[in-house]
Design a protein around this motif. Structure first.
Motif, PDB file in Angstrom:
ATOM      1  N   CYS A 107       1.582  -3.512   2.807  1.00  0.00           N
ATOM      2  CA  CYS A 107       2.714  -3.329   1.970  1.00  0.00           C
ATOM      3  C   CYS A 107       2.112  -3.297   0.640  1.00  0.00           C
ATOM      4  O   CYS A 107       2.656  -2.599  -0.233  1.00  0.00           O
ATOM      5  CB  CYS A 107       3.817  -4.413   2.112  1.00  0.00           C
ATOM      6  N   ARG A 108       1.037  -4.095   0.128  1.00  0.00           N
ATOM      7  CA  ARG A 108       0.479  -3.999  -1.016  1.00  0.00           C
ATOM      8  C   ARG A 108      -0.283  -2.637  -1.340  1.00  0.00           C
ATOM      9  O   ARG A 108      -0.150  -1.971  -2.494  1.00  0.00           O
ATOM     10  CB  ARG A 108      -0.505  -5.301  -1.197  1.00  0.00           C
ATOM     11  N   THR A 111       2.751  -0.110  -1.886  1.00  0.00           N
ATOM     12  CA  THR A 111       3.296  -0.287  -3.163  1.00  0.00           C
ATOM     13  C   THR A 111       2.298   0.512  -4.487  1.00  0.00           C
ATOM     14  O   THR A 111       2.946   1.355  -5.198  1.00  0.00           O
ATOM     15  CB  THR A 111       3.345  -1.651  -3.698  1.00  0.00           C
ATOM     16  N   ALA A 112       0.956   0.385  -4.083  1.00  0.00           N
ATOM     17  CA  ALA A 112      -0.020   0.905  -4.998  1.00  0.00           C
ATOM     18  C   ALA A 112      -0.073   2.463  -5.035  1.00  0.00           C
ATOM     19  O   ALA A 112      -0.279   3.147  -6.162  1.00  0.00           O
ATOM     20  CB  ALA A 112      -1.315   0.536  -4.619  1.00  0.00           C
ATOM     21  N   SER A 114       2.621   4.527  -3.953  1.00  0.00           N
ATOM     22  CA  SER A 114       3.943   5.022  -4.186  1.00  0.00           C
ATOM     23  C   SER A 114       4.268   5.829  -5.301  1.00  0.00           C
ATOM     24  O   SER A 114       3.552   5.625  -6.546  1.00  0.00           O
ATOM     25  CB  SER A 114       5.112   3.983  -4.120  1.00  0.00           C
ATOM     26  N   GLY A 118       9.455   5.121  -5.930  1.00  0.00           N
ATOM     27  CA  GLY A 118       9.076   4.006  -4.935  1.00  0.00           C
ATOM     28  C   GLY A 118       8.842   4.554  -3.335  1.00  0.00           C
ATOM     29  O   GLY A 118       8.857   3.616  -2.426  1.00  0.00           O
ATOM     30  N   THR A 149       7.463   8.593   4.557  1.00  0.00           N
ATOM     31  CA  THR A 149       8.363   7.472   4.057  1.00  0.00           C
ATOM     32  C   THR A 149       9.242   6.977   5.262  1.00  0.00           C
ATOM     33  O   THR A 149       9.087   5.772   5.603  1.00  0.00           O
ATOM     34  CB  THR A 149       9.145   7.435   2.817  1.00  0.00           C
ATOM     35  N   HIS A 163       9.706  -7.060   2.071  1.00  0.00           N
ATOM     36  CA  HIS A 163       8.786  -6.790   1.030  1.00  0.00           C
ATOM     37  C   HIS A 163       9.596  -6.286   0.088  1.00  0.00           C
ATOM     38  O   HIS A 163      10.317  -5.353   0.376  1.00  0.00           O
ATOM     39  CB  HIS A 163       7.427  -6.132   1.440  1.00  0.00           C
ATOM     40  N   ALA A 164       9.038  -6.599  -1.354  1.00  0.00           N
ATOM     41  CA  ALA A 164       9.697  -5.771  -2.328  1.00  0.00           C
ATOM     42  C   ALA A 164       9.838  -4.341  -2.335  1.00  0.00           C
ATOM     43  O   ALA A 164      10.570  -3.736  -2.529  1.00  0.00           O
ATOM     44  CB  ALA A 164       9.186  -6.519  -3.604  1.00  0.00           C
ATOM     45  N   TRP A 165       8.808  -3.728  -1.627  1.00  0.00           N
ATOM     46  CA  TRP A 165       8.408  -2.301  -1.557  1.00  0.00           C
ATOM     47  C   TRP A 165       9.682  -1.492  -0.859  1.00  0.00           C
ATOM     48  O   TRP A 165       9.834  -0.590  -1.029  1.00  0.00           O
ATOM     49  CB  TRP A 165       7.045  -1.979  -1.003  1.00  0.00           C
ATOM     50  N   ARG A 168      13.678  -0.210  -2.717  1.00  0.00           N
ATOM     51  CA  ARG A 168      13.473   1.242  -3.256  1.00  0.00           C
ATOM     52  C   ARG A 168      13.173   2.512  -2.186  1.00  0.00           C
ATOM     53  O   ARG A 168      13.753   3.699  -2.291  1.00  0.00           O
ATOM     54  CB  ARG A 168      12.682   1.491  -4.366  1.00  0.00           C
ATOM     55  N   ALA A 169      12.224   2.165  -1.181  1.00  0.00           N
ATOM     56  CA  ALA A 169      11.790   3.027  -0.321  1.00  0.00           C
ATOM     57  C   ALA A 169      12.943   3.288   0.752  1.00  0.00           C
ATOM     58  O   ALA A 169      13.144   4.337   1.077  1.00  0.00           O
ATOM     59  CB  ALA A 169      10.592   2.334   0.574  1.00  0.00           C
TER      60      ALA A 169
END
Length: 316
Positions: A107-108, A111-112, A114, A118, A149, A163-165, A168-169
């Motif tokens: 997930c990190r 995020t990087a 995206s 998002g 996605t 996860h925060a990602w 928005r996804a």
């Protein structure tokens, strides 16, 4: 030679059965990862076999926690890509390992790479300079793609990954799916992968019903394999790159299963059975641009075909 004290192997499938023929094909042609996946799904579904799949998959992982090294054969080179990483998550999900710190690290990476929305691009510009399929555009500022996605978001929800990602996804996927007025088969498959695991089940069912009507109205699924010429092929696809009900409803519990009658589904599964080639593998129907990519993709398609047939109770 087997190690002393090793557990006995399970009995082999009957000679010349679809599974036996596929097993020969896998051992003859497949990468180590697909060999390990076949063994897990059809020979030995033990935790040890799952460990072997995960070990083989780790060879494709990069320091940024994404996956590369042509895990998806149409994108060559070492760099991590969203499509490779989505495929890795599907493999982990299939062996019950799509959770924990390994997925937190993925997930990190997501995020990087995206987009500002998002969501994920299909291909990150880092692919430039490495070989890739001519039908895969590499641009400096790629747009968000439901194709990349939707399946990732669906898998993470399916495995209760938070996860925060994802926030928005997920919003992007809802917006993309609910605004579709025209589409093509691969995008529909991505939408189904999202809807089958989206947390809001009533909303998912409504969206799936609308999407099913679109699929039938635009004739995106071949409902009679004997009359394939009556169904259009999507722009940019290979001349015979048709899709069938089983491509959308990969298992009976999929929301897409309600799009097709029992007769239509049975005809498509009969077609899938008959597609097994003399060498034991299933063919690919998308555009072939290099010998190695086709060779690497066929074992993947073969495993998918066998899993679909088994999900519907067809004898293997």
């Amino acid at each position: 030679m087997a190690e002393t004290g090793a557990s006995p192997l399970p009995p082999s499938p009957p000679a010349r059965s679809p599974l036996s023929r596929a097993e020969t094909f896998i051992w003859l042609t497949a990468r180590v990862l697909e060999q390990r996946r076949f063994a897990y799904h059809f020979l030995d579904g033990s935790p040890t076999a799952a460990d072997a799949v995960e070990t083989a998959l780790a060879a494709y992982r990069n320091e940024d926690e994404g996956y590369g090294h042509a895990l998806e054969p149409d994108l060559r080179g070492p760099v991590s890509q969203p499509l490779h990483t989505g495929h890795a998550l599907r493999v982990l999900d299939s062996i019950g390992r799509c959770s924990g710190q390994r997925v937190e690290r993925v997930c990190r990476y997501l995020t990087a790479v995206s987009t500002p929305e998002g969501a994920l691009p299909a291909v990150h510009p880092s692919q430039r300079g490495y070989p890739c399929a001519p039908f895969v555009p590499v641009v400096d500022d790629p747009p968000s793609e439901l194709l990349a996605t939707g399946p990732v978001v669906g898998l993470l929800h399916r495995n209760e990954v938070w996860h925060a990602w994802l926030f928005r996804a997920t919003d992007f996927c809802w917006s993309a799916v609910e605004s579709l007025k025209t589409s093509h088969p691969y995008e529909v498959q991505a939408a189904v992968a999202f809807l089958d695991s989206a947390p809001d089940r009533p909303r998912a069912r409504v969206a799936a019903d609308r999407l099913g009507r679109l699929v039938r109205e635009q004739r995106l699924a071949v409902l009679d394999p004997e009359r394939r010429e009556d169904y259009p092929v999507a722009p940019g696809y290979a001349p015979d790159e048709h899709h069938f009900p089983y491509d959308f409803a990969k298992a009976p519990e999929s929301l897409a299963r309600s799009w097709f009658t029992d007769e239509e589904m049975a005809r498509s599964l009969d077609h899938l059975v008959n597609e097994q080639q003399e060498d034991g593998g299933w063919p690919i129907n998308w555009r072939q641009w290099a010998p190695t990519t086709a060779m690497e993709a066929r074992p993947m398609v073969t495993i998918d075909a066998l899993r679909t047939l088994r999900a519907y109770g067809r004898p293997l």
